[in-house]
Enzyme design. Structure first.
Site, mmCIF file in Angstrom:
data_model
loop_
_atom_site.group_PDB
_atom_site.id
_atom_site.type_symbol
_atom_site.label_atom_id
_atom_site.label_comp_id
_atom_site.label_asym_id
_atom_site.label_seq_id
_atom_site.Cartn_x
_atom_site.Cartn_y
_atom_site.Cartn_z
ATOM 1 N N TYR A 143 3.619 -2.823 2.452
ATOM 2 C CA TYR A 143 4.680 -3.397 1.644
ATOM 3 C C TYR A 143 5.746 -2.332 1.396
ATOM 4 C CZ TYR A 143 1.363 -7.217 0.431
ATOM 5 O OH TYR A 143 0.491 -8.275 0.451
ATOM 6 N N LYS A 174 -1.479 -6.406 7.093
ATOM 7 C CA LYS A 174 -1.053 -7.493 6.217
ATOM 8 C C LYS A 174 0.416 -7.282 5.885
ATOM 9 C CE LYS A 174 -2.075 -10.070 2.168
ATOM 10 N NZ LYS A 174 -2.675 -10.141 0.866
#
Ligand code: FBP
Length: 262
Positions: A143, A174
């Site tokens: 992220y 992810k």
């Protein structure tokens, strides 16, 4: 030792149910039902999720009995929203402790672009080495965040994050999906042989959620989804899980699975 990924996938797709938001966001994400980790583990078991993601404390206390049928991914780091500091998430659980809990994989978050990025890279490198020595896959949350990151959903940044994950040795990446399907296909190319799963994000309508899953998994052929709030905050998590499985494993369109949630 070769890394054993097959346990985490069904028909080549990952359907992971995440329950680590208590640490990341605080109990505000929960209600009187889903505050109980057993409630979420029941959804994972009955809903046919291919793995569950837990922080170590939750795994040690709740990953027992019938729940052990669901493969476990243990998060080795985590942070809260409390300190107003440059994003950093440090390891608080070892690979060997995760193995003792019965983990089939371990997970770690890096905030690319943070001024604390070098520390997380170094820590992650050691984790990959140790996990792979035991044949355990490593899943990496990527992220982009920090004072130098102006838009964490920028196409170029997500693609960069995907490449970082591949080059650092993660097996599963992810990533957040920003709605740009064409660019997402490029992101998958940047990830190379690392498998990409998208994150669920905050609660959306059924249609928005299932369309996103259809676009990324069916249209772009990414490896799956690691979802949390969109499922266990829903008033009908089991019905929505049926619809989700039909999209992920049977390649149905959202309108073809709507009967599950009517
Ligand atoms: P959700 O589907 O609920 O967004 O969960 C996915 C997840 O990656 C969790 O594993 C994690 O706790 C959370 O999102 C982190 O979200 P963020 O840092 O974007 O607030």
């Amino acid at each position: 030792m070769s890394v054993e990924l097959t346990k985490l996938f069904k028909k080549g797709k990952a359907l992971f149910l995440a329950c680590d938001q208590g640490l990341e966001h605080g109990p505000k994400d929960f209600n009187e039902h889903n505050i109980d980790p057993e409630f979420i583990l029941h959804i994972a078991l009955e809903g046919g999720y291919t793995a569950v993601i837990l922080q170590p404390g939750t795994a040690e206390k709740y990953y027992h009995g019938k729940f052990r049928k669901i493969p476990l991914i243990v998060k080795l780091n985590g942070k809260t929203v409390l300190p107003q500091i440059e994003p950093v998430s440090r390891q608080h659980c070892s690979v060997s402790r995760a193995i003792k809990m019965g983990a089939s994989a371990v997970g770690y978050t890096i905030y690319p672009g943070s001024r604390n990025e070098p520390e997380m890279f170094a820590e992650f490198g050691r984790i990959v080495e140790e996990a792979h020595d035991h044949g355990l896959p490593v899943m990496l949350w990527l992220y982009p965040r920090g004072q130098d990151v102006h838009d964490q959903l920028d196409n170029k940044l997500i693609a960069y994050a995907a490449r970082i994950g591949l080059e650092l040795g993660a097996d599963i990446l992810k990533l957040k999906y920003n709605g740009d399907l064409e660019n997402f296909k490029w992101i998958l190319q940047c990830a190379g042989k690392a498998k990409v799963v998208i994150s669920g994000g905050s609660k959306k309508t059924h249609l928005e959620f299932l369309q996103e899953v259809h676009d990324t998994i069916v249209e772009a052929n990414c490896a799956g989804i690691a979802v949390g709030r969109n499922i266990w905050q829903d008033p009908r998590p089991f019905s929505l899980s049926k619809a989700l499985k039909d999209v992920v494993f049977r390649h149905k369109r959202p309108d073809q699975v709507a009967h599950h949630i009517k």
